[in-house]
Design an enzyme around this catalytic site. Structure first.
Site, short mmCIF file in Angstrom:
data_model
loop_
_atom_site.label_atom_id
_atom_site.label_comp_id
_atom_site.label_asym_id
_atom_site.label_seq_id
_atom_site.Cartn_x
_atom_site.Cartn_y
_atom_site.Cartn_z
CG HIS A 21 -1.99 -1.07 1.13
ND1 HIS A 21 -3.27 -0.83 0.71
CD2 HIS A 21 -1.92 -2.40 1.37
CE1 HIS A 21 -3.95 -1.96 0.71
NE2 HIS A 21 -3.16 -2.94 1.11
CG ASP A 127 -4.87 2.53 1.30
OD1 ASP A 127 -3.95 2.15 0.57
OD2 ASP A 127 -5.74 1.76 1.77
N1 UDP Z 1 -2.29 -14.16 4.00
C1 UDP Z 1 -1.83 -15.44 3.97
N2 UDP Z 1 -0.48 -15.66 3.98
C2 UDP Z 1 0.41 -14.66 4.04
C3 UDP Z 1 -0.08 -13.33 4.08
C4 UDP Z 1 -1.44 -13.13 4.07
O1 UDP Z 1 -2.60 -16.40 3.92
O2 UDP Z 1 1.64 -14.90 4.04
C5 UDP Z 1 -3.75 -13.91 3.95
C6 UDP Z 1 -4.26 -13.13 5.13
O3 UDP Z 1 -4.53 -13.92 6.24
C7 UDP Z 1 -5.50 -12.47 4.55
C8 UDP Z 1 -5.11 -12.17 3.13
O4 UDP Z 1 -4.07 -13.10 2.83
O5 UDP Z 1 -6.59 -13.34 4.56
C9 UDP Z 1 -4.64 -10.76 2.98
O6 UDP Z 1 -4.48 -10.50 1.64
P1 UDP Z 1 -4.55 -9.05 1.07
O7 UDP Z 1 -5.24 -9.11 -0.22
O8 UDP Z 1 -5.07 -8.11 2.11
O9 UDP Z 1 -3.02 -8.65 0.85
P2 UDP Z 1 -2.55 -7.28 0.22
O10 UDP Z 1 -3.20 -7.17 -1.12
O11 UDP Z 1 -3.03 -6.18 1.14
O12 UDP Z 1 -1.07 -7.39 0.16
#
Ligand code: UDP
Ligand code: UDP
Length: 471
Positions: A21, A127
């Site tokens: 982000h 954001d």
């Molecule tokens: N998650 C996971 N393993 C990881 C990191 C995150 O399973 O190593 C899961 C976490 O528990 C949540 C989701 O992935 O359910 C978060 O993904 P998000 O799309 O928010 O990630 P971002 O796009 O913000 O990087």
């Protein structure tokens, strides 16, 4: 632009937590207010303040912020201290999601923080996770607020439709191939992250997304780090109002332009000695840690593929906690067998510099959206290994646009152990496919075109600048 109405805008840029982000916000800040030595096509004098969320969770965020401020001395900063994280939930939850939640719960304090800046901001870029707390108060103060989306146009589409999807998914007439979503087509349930189908009351991340999406109509516009060629249907459907009539104007202005120069990196000298397009770059972003048995299997797969590699390993979700010794993890034999053709690093690398290097021929990636855009910008073929969150939807985009290949049967993170034979085969396929090389190169050309004079993203960015100047 009519210079008689020109004002001197004060822009406040407000990221949320986590590198995924923070990165697009640093890029946007630099695009809006480039260092004075670089070409400023906007021709306006503006002040820009970067809001820094305190505390940060990872060392990577801290380092990126410090480097950015030292290379952009004309940009101001202001610290915003968030409420404490919810310790009751932190044991069972991803630490980044717990941090997002604290940012989300603190967002109602941010509007007041912004209003006390001197001079008061004339426009805010923030954001999605902050939307519920700031859009209404900023609108009351007469300060336009744009929401920047850090994921794909396609996953954004899914986020804004997820509430109605949760209602229809249990219907008996709901299609087994997936529900038809405008701009996305039929989307199989398997590609939707399970948390998005949970009720907001039962899931922290769903609650954050759901609550904030409900406030989007109060914003002046939505900025996407994507471009028309890459996600044509999602972008045009979002813009047409057919998906949701209450959405504000949508501005696809990707791929976001790099912050600063792409020269020099700690690993470049090794790459300099490799033949053109011979090396596969392997990295799963800033916050994804595979299980150790899967890391070992990936190691065997790389070895078996016979392809040269540069591999960034992460064994923990939060970088500060990573104490694993690589020799213990992969075994000495692996290092002996691959020492002539591989480099493994555990530290932060400058991924953009690596992707821009002539020795890189492919990228094995988790499909975090910043990584996808960085590969698209340079036409680097991608082998998608989406692991969680938005990444399967992003991998669909990658495949459809011709940037990469995706083996769907590998599943979500931890769903099954993906074997070394499968990995080796897919790496070879990506590195040797002439068809993929051509289509990925085409994506790179289109990404460049998007930012040329009259390019789609350039024109959209121009509209935002005009809006800022005229308020
Ligand atoms: N998650 C996971 N393993 C990881 C990191 C995150 O399973 O190593 C899961 C976490 O528990 C949540 C989701 O992935 O359910 C978060 O993904 P998000 O799309 O928010 O990630 P971002 O796009 O913000 O990087
Ligand atoms: N990145 C990097 N060096 C690293 C790891 C990550 O430069 O060692 C950058 C990468 O280029 C991208 C961002 O960190 O800009 C990761 O964001 P992305 O959305 O790809 O994935 P996330 O980390 O949010 O899962």
């Amino acid at each position: 632009m009519d210079s008689s109405v020109a004002i001197q805008p004060h822009i406040a840029v407000c990221p949320s937590a986590g590198i995924g982000h923070l990165t697009p916000f640093l890029r946007l800040a630099s695009m809006l207010s480039p260092p004075p030595s670089t070409d400023n096509s906007c021709n306006i004098t503006l002040t820009l303040t970067l809001i820094i969320i305190r505390p940060t969770l990872s060392s990577a965020e801290e380092n990126q912020i410090n480097t950015f401020l030292s290379t952009h001395p004309h940009i101001n900063s202001s610290h915003f201290h968030i409420l404490p994280v919810d310790n009751n939930s932190s044991k069972k939850q991803d630490p980044f999601v717990v941090h997002y939640d604290a940012v989300f719960r603190s967002s109602y304090l941010l509007a007041n923080h912004l209003s006390t800046l001197s001079p008061q901001p004339s426009v805010v870029f923030s954001d999605l996770m902050l939307a519920s707390g700031i859009t209404k108060p900023l609108a009351d103060l007469g300060i336009p607020n744009y929401t920047l989306i850090s994921t794909s146009a396609s996953f954004f589409t899914l986020m804004v439709t997820s509430a109605s999807l949760r209602t229809t998914s249990g219907d008996s007439d709901s299609d087994s191939d997936g529900d038809e979503i405008p701009g996305l087509g039929p989307i199989p349930m398997d590609d939707i992250p399970p948390f998005l189908m949970s009720e907001p009351d039962n899931n922290m991340l769903t609650r954050i997304i759901d609550t904030n999406c409900r406030h989007l109509h109060e914003t002046k516009g939505v900025l996407l780090n994507s471009f028309d060629f890459f996600e044509p249907e999602s972008v045009s459907t979002l813009q047409s109002g057919k998906l949701l009539a209450t959405l504000p104007p949508i501005f696809p202005i990707g791929p976001f332009i790099s912050v600063g120069s792409l020269k020099g990196s700690n690993n470049i000298s090794w790459l300099d000695n490799q033949p053109p397009k011979s090396v596969v770059f392997i990295s799963f972003g800033s916050r994804t840690a595979m299980a150790k048995d899967q890391i070992r299997e990936l190691g065997k797969g790389i070895e078996r593929s016979g392809i040269s590699f540069l591999w960034v390993i992460k064994t923990t979700v939060v970088d500060k906690e990573d104490k694993e010794e690589l020799n213990d993890l992969l075994g000495e034999a692996f290092f002996m067998n691959t020492k002539e053709r591989g480099l493994i690093v555990k530290e932060w690398v400058n991924q953009e510099v690596i992707l821009a290097h002539s020795a890189i021929g492919g990228f094995l990636s988790h499909c975090g959206w910043n990584s996808v855009m960085e590969a698209a910008q340079r036409g680097v073929p991608l082998l998608a290994w989406p692991l969680h969150g938005d990444q399967r939807v992003n991998a669909r985009v990658v495949e459809k646009a011709g940037l990469g290949v995706w083996e769907r049967s590998w599943g979500w993170i931890g769903e099954r152990l993906v074997k070394s034979e499968e990995i080796a085969l897919k790496i070879q396929e990506m590195m040797t496919s002439e068809k993929l090389k051509k289509s990925a190169a085409r994506v790179g050309e289109e990404a460049t075109k998007a930012w040329e004079i009259d390019g789609s993203s350039k024109k959209m960015f121009g509209k935002i600048i005009d809006n800022i100047c005229q308020k």
